[in-house]
Motif scaffolding. Structure first.
Motif: not given
Length: 494
Positions: A131-153
């Motif tokens: 999952g590290d690569v997928a998280y890094s892609l979200l981070a560089r895209r500044m898409a932390f809303d999507k990361d937040a949703a799946w972290s909570v779930i």
């Protein structure tokens, strides 16, 4: 293409990240005390020791390659695929090493009874690294809303599984199931959120181009890991699993406010600093402001826990853990001392200074390990926590010097500005501790002591901040006005 970095982008992503961390650690705030009442300190200790080994091997297996993707100017998919397969290969190797040598690892940590858990938890390594690569892609895209949703779930699923199994009497397996269920849900969520699908292509040349930076990051993360996990290992080896369980439970709880603020900011600030290529003044201003803001929120939480640790331990964890309140208080104090350093790691990573990050991490790890070992061997768990506070106080000085020197900021003035909110929090905490000592006989109920201490601390700290941080508050108010101005103009023109 990297997103434009402006105030709106940063605040939106910080907001999502804080919401994610608040939700996930809010769950821990509820579930850890409940599990502590159902499970024994030894069960907590066994899982904590096993998880330490898994985390260490996972960190080595990543080699910092996924982190390097955030610094790339363009999203080169050949590089992304290469990093994914390199991570998976290393994860498989690390998992096999842990499975085959589980007993020596467990013995080295002073917990031979945890060997069977290590073999099972070895499967967590490829799950987490994939999952590290997928998280890094979200981070560089500044898409932390999507990361937040799946972290909570994922955390919700893990908490429900753990509580359900604990109530059914599964004991230590409830904690193991929590780790696996959370990791699997998060892995699937990250791939869904990014739309990333691995392709059967890899380029050794692309990997080689990332190694200089990534090795510095890996080295620093290894020693940061030693810093954070060595107290548990020392306590387990010298004082036994019962004390390790007490340390683990207290550390989990005292880490909640720290990680809500710190983890949220670090995740967002790293890509923010990395996108400020060639903008030294802007990056320097961002460092000072973010450090002040982080300290002004984080320090009162940590020192506040120290002030109310005695009633808090009794109310939250129950009578069987009441004697461990000094451990909770001192752990919170040690984390509070480090609050002005909260933005230093993302700054050095984003500035490409992994070499500075590495040697600072080495010195800090040596300090913490040596200090905690000395305290544990001479006078037990509480003494070990006292020496941890001493080590962190020394770390605050040399870490600040290293970062301000890199940033071109005068050391003494930079240290004073960033540490001032921490000093204010110390004054508040001492006042609350004095107040609780005075009312202990007249208000013997621990719940009321906790309520009175929390309310008094909030009022005292609020007044002190208004007196000492007026310039910072005016700056933050102006930033809020500037952020709202474009939106107001757009509404008026429409």
């Amino acid at each position: 293409m990297a997103p434009a970095i402006n105030l709106k982008t940063v605040t939106n992503n910080v907001g999502w990240s804080v919401l994610s961390k608040t939700s996930t650690f809010g769950l821990k705030f509820v579930t850890v005390p409940i599990l502590a009442r159902i499970l024994t300190p030894q069960e907590f200790g066994v899982v904590a020791v096993a998880q330490t080994v898994v985390m260490f091997l996972t960190m080595i297996g990543s080699a910092g390659l996924a982190t390097s993707l955030v610094l790339q100017k363009e999203e080169d998919m050949e590089t992304v695929h290469s990093v994914f397969w390199a991570n998976l290969l290393m994860a498989t190797v690390m998992g096999a090493v842990l499975y085959l040598w589980a007993e020596p690892f467990a013995g080295l940590l002073g917990a031979p009874d945890a060997a069977y858990l290590l073999r099972i938890m070895a499967l967590l390594i490829p799950i987490q690294l994939c999952g590290d690569v997928a998280y890094s892609l979200l981070a560089r895209r500044m898409a932390f809303d999507k990361d937040a949703a799946w972290s909570v779930i994922s955390e919700c699923v893990g908490a429900v599984v753990a509580l359900g199994l604990a109530l059914l009497g599964w004991g230590v397996w409830a904690l193991v199931a929590q780790l696996f269920s959370s990791a699997l849900v998060r892995l699937g969520g990250l791939f869904y959120a990014t739309g990333y699908r691995p392709s059967l292509s890899a380029s050794p040349r692309k990997i080689a181009g990332l190694t200089k930076y990534s090795l510095g990051i890996t080295g620093s993360e290894i020693f940061n890991f030693i810093t954070f996990q060595s107290p548990l290992v020392v306590v387990s080896r010298h004082l036994g699993l019962t004390d390790a369980g007490a340390y683990s439970a207290a550390n989990r709880f005292s880490s909640i406010p720290n990680q809500v603020v710190l983890s949220a900011l670090m995740g967002v600030l790293f890509p923010v600093f990395s996108h400020m290529h060639g903008e030294q003044e802007r990056r320097s201003n961002a460092l000072m402001l973010s450090t002040q803001v982080c300290t002004i929120f984080l320090a009162p939480m940590m020192f506040g826990i120290w002030a109310v640790a005695e009633p808090a331990m009794l109310v939250i964890f129950g009578k069987q853990w009441a004697s461990a309140w000094p451990v909770l208080g001192l752990l919170a104090l040690s984390k509070g001392i480090m609050s002005p350093c909260s933005t230093f790691i993302p700054y050095l990573k984003g500035a490409g200074r992994s070499n500075v990050l590495w040697w600072v991490a080495v010195i800090r790890a040596a300090l913490v390990y040596g200090a905690v070992s000395y305290g544990a061997m001479t006078d037990g768990l509480v003494a070990a926590m006292v020496w941890l506070c001493v080590a962190n106080a020394v770390t605050l000085i040399f870490y600040s010097w290293a970062v301000f020197r890199t940033n071109g900021t005068a050391f003494l003035s930079g240290l004073y500005v960033t540490s001032r909110p921490m000093i204010t929090a110390v004054i508040m905490a001492v006042a609350v501790r004095f107040l609780l000592d005075q009312i202990k006989d007249t208000v013997p109920n621990a719940v009321w002591q906790l309520v009175i201490g929390s309310v008094a601390g909030a009022i005292i700290y609020g007044l002190l901040v208004l007196l000492t941080e007026r310039a910072l508050l005016r700056k933050l108010l102006q930033l809020v006005k500037d952020r709202r101005a474009p939106q107001a103009s757009a509404e008026a023109s429409s």
